[in-house]
Write an enzyme that holds these catalytic residues in place. Sequence first.
Site, mmCIF file in Angstrom:
data_model
loop_
_atom_site.group_PDB
_atom_site.id
_atom_site.type_symbol
_atom_site.label_atom_id
_atom_site.label_comp_id
_atom_site.label_asym_id
_atom_site.label_seq_id
_atom_site.Cartn_x
_atom_site.Cartn_y
_atom_site.Cartn_z
ATOM 1 N N GLY A 99 -20.390 5.998 3.030
ATOM 2 C CA GLY A 99 -19.313 6.300 2.066
ATOM 3 C C GLY A 99 -19.892 6.286 0.664
ATOM 4 O O GLY A 99 -20.558 5.318 0.277
ATOM 5 N N GLY A 146 -17.986 7.269 -2.280
ATOM 6 C CA GLY A 146 -16.922 7.458 -3.267
ATOM 7 C C GLY A 146 -17.122 6.433 -4.375
ATOM 8 O O GLY A 146 -18.239 5.945 -4.600
ATOM 9 N N ASN A 147 -16.045 6.051 -5.057
ATOM 10 C CA ASN A 147 -16.147 5.085 -6.153
ATOM 11 C C ASN A 147 -16.852 3.805 -5.687
ATOM 12 O O ASN A 147 -17.789 3.317 -6.321
ATOM 13 C CB ASN A 147 -14.740 4.773 -6.689
ATOM 14 C CG ASN A 147 -14.715 3.598 -7.628
ATOM 15 O OD1 ASN A 147 -14.728 2.449 -7.198
ATOM 16 N ND2 ASN A 147 -14.714 3.855 -8.928
ATOM 17 N N LYS A 161 0.860 -1.190 0.000
ATOM 18 C CA LYS A 161 0.000 0.000 0.000
ATOM 19 C C LYS A 161 0.885 1.224 0.000
ATOM 20 O O LYS A 161 2.021 1.180 0.484
ATOM 21 C CB LYS A 161 -0.876 0.013 1.254
ATOM 22 C CG LYS A 161 -2.107 0.853 1.127
ATOM 23 C CD LYS A 161 -3.106 0.175 0.219
ATOM 24 C CE LYS A 161 -4.507 0.647 0.365
ATOM 25 N NZ LYS A 161 -5.456 -0.360 -0.116
ATOM 26 N N GLY A 191 -18.661 2.967 -2.714
ATOM 27 C CA GLY A 191 -20.015 3.071 -2.169
ATOM 28 C C GLY A 191 -21.042 3.415 -3.235
ATOM 29 O O GLY A 191 -22.152 2.877 -3.229
HETATM 30 N N1 GLU Z 1 -7.206 0.033 -3.297
HETATM 31 C C1 GLU Z 1 -7.952 -1.126 -3.659
HETATM 32 C C2 GLU Z 1 -7.970 -2.113 -2.501
HETATM 33 O O1 GLU Z 1 -7.796 -1.748 -1.360
HETATM 34 C C3 GLU Z 1 -7.502 -1.720 -4.983
HETATM 35 C C4 GLU Z 1 -6.110 -2.254 -5.019
HETATM 36 C C5 GLU Z 1 -5.642 -2.718 -6.407
HETATM 37 O O2 GLU Z 1 -6.436 -2.761 -7.323
HETATM 38 O O3 GLU Z 1 -4.458 -2.999 -6.489
HETATM 39 O O4 GLU Z 1 -8.226 -3.276 -2.669
#
Ligand code: GLU
Length: 446
Positions: free
Chosen positions: A241, A243-244, A127, A246
Amino acid sequence: MIYEIIEYMTKIYKSGNYSCLKVIIMDVFENVKKQVDEITELMGLSKEEANVLLSPKRIVQTSFPVRLDSGKVRRFNGYRVQFNDARGPTKGGIRFHPNVDLSEIKSLGFWMAIKCAVVNIPYGGAKGGVEVNPKELSSTELEKLSRGYIRSMHEILGPEIDIPAPDVYTNSQIMAWMLDEYEKIKGVHAPAMITAKPISLGGSKARDIATGLGGVFVMDQAVKKFVSDKKKKEITIAVQGFGNVGSFFSLYANKEGYNIVAVSDSHGGLYEPNGIDPIKVIACKEAGKDVESCHSDKNQRSNSIKKISNAELLELDVDILVPAALENQITKANSEKIKAKIIIELANGPITPEADAILHKKGIEVIPDILANAGGVATSYFEWVQNKQGYYWEEEEVISKLKKIMDSSFFEVLKSKEEYKTDMRKGAQALAIKKILEAEKLRGNV
Ligand code: GLU
C-alpha cells in the site's frame, strides 16, 4: 435464497470474475464478532457486556444524487455508523471505495472505538463511506460527491457529536469541501467538525504524516522489544500500500535508517533487496505512475530491482511486514506462507481472525491496527483541541506529543498483553474494552 446464491456463483464462475465472490464470502463484521467472542472469553465478560460492545449506537444509510459532468444524475450510497460513544463524541474517517458496504463500515466504526480507547483519547468510534470508485470521477464530480455526502449527513455530525476525517481514497481537499458545505448549512464556522483539513482552514501541522510516523514510533518500540540483535539498517521491511499511510511510513522508516526492500500499490509492487528509496517512488507516483511502473524510472533502476505482485510481497522473507492497504489481506489461505518476524498493521483489519491465530502459533508478533495506525486519530485529536482553543501549535510540538502518546500506548498494551498472557492484539483490545465498559457502566448502560 440458496438457489439464487448458487445461480449467482455459477454466473461468476462462468464469467471468471472471481473477485465478485468477495461480496458473498467476506462479511467483515463476522471478523469483529469473532474478535469479541474471543476477548469475552479471555476477559470473562458477561453476555450483557459483550452485547453492549457489539451494538452500534446509530446507523445512517443514505442515497444521494450527484449531477455528473455529462449532465446525467447518478445516485450514490452513503453510510455513517456511530458505533460507540460512551467515552466521547464519535470519531473516524470517511472512505470512498467501490467495495464500501454496511458490514465494512460497521466493523471500521467498532475498531475506531477500540482504537481511541487504546491511545486514551476522549472519543468513541465511527466510520463513514460512499460506495464509489473515485478514480472514475472528475474533480468537479468529486467535490459534488463530498458536498452531497455532508448534505445527507449533516444532522448527525458536529464537533461534540461525531467528527469525520479522511480514510481510504479521501484527503484534505475533500475534508475542505465537506467543512465548507457543513459551515454553509449551519451558518457558523465550525473547524472542529472535521479533522485532517488543510492547514489554512484550521488543520494541524503534521496531521498528514501522522499515521505513517506514528507507525514508525510504534515499530521502533516493537523492534527494541522483539528483535534483539540487529542494527536498523539490517532490518528489512516490505510495505503493502502506497497511499498516504504507506508512503509516509516508508519515508520516515527509511529516514530512521531501516531498509525498505519492497513497496506496492493496488496494481503491484517492486522488490529490491538492497533497498528502495521511498522519495523516488513518491516522486514517480506524483508524476502519475503506478508503483510497478516506477521500475523503469531511471532514478530507481538497479540490477536487482524486480516487479512483484501484492501476494508475493506479503510472502517475502523480510524482518517486518507492513500491510498498509485494505482489510482481509492475510487470510487462512496465505498466513502459513508469511515469513516476516513482525507485522505492523497500518491498514485497518488486514488480518482475518483465523490468520491471526496461525501467525500467533508461528511466533510472529503482530502489532495490531488499533495501536499501530492510531497516530492518525491521535493527531486528529490534537487538531480538534487546537480548533476548540483557537490556538495553534508548531510542528515539533505536535510530533513530540504524538511520540509520547504512541510510546506510552505501546507500553500499556504490552502490560495488558502480559497481564492476560496473550498477544498484542488481545492485549490492546482488553485495555480498550475495560475503558469502554467502565464508561458504559458509569452511564448506567450495563
Ligand atoms: N481514518 C483514520 C483511521 O482509520 C483516521 C481517523 C481520524 O483521524 O479520525 O484511523
